[in-house]
Write a protein that holds these residues in place. Sequence first.
Motif, PDB file in Angstrom:
ATOM      1  N   GLY A 286       0.798  -1.214   0.000  1.00  0.00           N
ATOM      2  CA  GLY A 286       0.000   0.000   0.000  1.00  0.00           C
ATOM      3  C   GLY A 286       0.836   1.270   0.000  1.00  0.00           C
ATOM      4  N   GLN A 287       2.061   1.165  -0.536  1.00  0.00           N
ATOM      5  CA  GLN A 287       2.936   2.341  -0.585  1.00  0.00           C
ATOM      6  C   GLN A 287       3.514   2.496  -1.981  1.00  0.00           C
ATOM      7  OE1 GLN A 287       5.824   2.838   2.548  1.00  0.00           O
ATOM      8  NE2 GLN A 287       4.575   1.660   3.977  1.00  0.00           N
ATOM      9  N   LYS A 288       3.014   3.492  -2.669  1.00  0.00           N
ATOM     10  CA  LYS A 288       3.333   3.631  -4.091  1.00  0.00           C
ATOM     11  C   LYS A 288       4.819   3.671  -4.426  1.00  0.00           C
ATOM     12  CE  LYS A 288      -0.086   4.781  -7.310  1.00  0.00           C
ATOM     13  NZ  LYS A 288      -1.438   5.065  -6.857  1.00  0.00           N
ATOM     14  N   GLY A 289       5.594   4.472  -3.711  1.00  0.00           N
ATOM     15  CA  GLY A 289       6.983   4.668  -4.125  1.00  0.00           C
ATOM     16  C   GLY A 289       8.009   3.822  -3.395  1.00  0.00           C
ATOM     17  N   LEU A 290       7.566   2.866  -2.599  1.00  0.00           N
ATOM     18  CA  LEU A 290       8.514   2.140  -1.737  1.00  0.00           C
ATOM     19  C   LEU A 290       9.524   1.333  -2.549  1.00  0.00           C
ATOM     20  CD1 LEU A 290       9.152   1.681   1.274  1.00  0.00           C
ATOM     21  CD2 LEU A 290       7.741  -0.369   1.163  1.00  0.00           C
ATOM     22  N   ALA A 291       9.020   0.405  -3.370  1.00  0.00           N
ATOM     23  CA  ALA A 291       9.920  -0.348  -4.246  1.00  0.00           C
ATOM     24  C   ALA A 291      10.077   0.450  -5.533  1.00  0.00           C
ATOM     25  CB  ALA A 291       9.368  -1.732  -4.529  1.00  0.00           C
ATOM     26  N   PHE A 292      11.287   0.566  -5.990  1.00  0.00           N
ATOM     27  CA  PHE A 292      11.594   1.385  -7.153  1.00  0.00           C
ATOM     28  C   PHE A 292      11.039   0.747  -8.429  1.00  0.00           C
ATOM     29  CE2 PHE A 292      14.517   2.556 -10.622  1.00  0.00           C
ATOM     30  CZ  PHE A 292      14.340   3.922 -10.610  1.00  0.00           C
ATOM     31  N   THR A 293      10.154   1.455  -9.110  1.00  0.00           N
ATOM     32  CA  THR A 293       9.633   0.937 -10.376  1.00  0.00           C
ATOM     33  C   THR A 293      10.215   1.756 -11.526  1.00  0.00           C
ATOM     34  OG1 THR A 293       7.715   2.381 -10.294  1.00  0.00           O
ATOM     35  CG2 THR A 293       7.444   0.187  -9.384  1.00  0.00           C
ATOM     36  N   SER A 294      10.320   1.117 -12.649  1.00  0.00           N
ATOM     37  CA  SER A 294      10.961   1.790 -13.770  1.00  0.00           C
ATOM     38  C   SER A 294      10.409   1.268 -15.079  1.00  0.00           C
ATOM     39  CB  SER A 294      12.457   1.523 -13.718  1.00  0.00           C
ATOM     40  OG  SER A 294      13.048   1.898 -14.931  1.00  0.00           O
TER      41      SER A 294
END
Length: 187
Positions: A42-50
């Motif tokens: 439930g945390q949008k920026g926690l894991a780095f997406t690319s």
Amino acid sequence: MEAEFVLSANAPEQFPADGLAEVAFLGRSNVGKSSLINALLGQKGLAFTSSTPGRTQTINFYRVDNRLYFVDLPGYGYAKVPRGMTNEWKQLIDEYLTRRDSLQMSFLILDARRGWMEKDLELKSWLEYQGRNYLVVVTKMDKLNQAQQQRGMAAIRKIVADPLPFSAVTGRGVREIWQAISKTHPQ
Ligand SMILES: Nc1nc2c(ncn2[C@@H]2O[C@H](COP(=O)(O)OP(=O)(O)O)[C@@H](O)[C@H]2O)c(=O)[nH]1
Ligand SMILES: [Mg+2]
């Protein structure tokens, strides 16, 4: 739920040593591993997406409620990476999956539009050979219409019985995936 990034490892000596249970996320580069982790936590920026494939070259550990780790592994199957580097990644992933005692379950993540690809099948065989507990998550379901979703899931089910449909966009599947984690790792 509380979740925090703990560390990025590029060698086994750097893996956490506190023995908390681990849930690993595996799949091709860009399949949506980090987005799945973010949706579950439930945390949008926690894991780095690319949108650039092959970016995550380290094993990233996220601690969840001080009771388990989510482990974001480097994606496989990114052709543009120099061969030597591919081997380095492979070795790190192999070491993790072969030796890691605290690894309790893995999610093998497939793209709904592609289904099983060669590298996914290799990973599946390998997890089975190692006696590892795993479940298949089928992500990006929102990219398909109803008929395509049914066809795609049916094809995936020919190889494993209970794939879990998921979308980071709509949140579909979050509850079912958490249930699967709780079943393997009760409080
Ligand atoms: N439409 C849609 N896009 C997704 C979904 N999951 C991931 N993506 C997109 O796919 C790309 C790769 O996702 P990412 O989580 O970084 O993949 P990773 O390399 O496996 O960690 C990003 O542009 C995401 O926004 C999903 O369920 N639906
Ligand atoms: Mg990622």
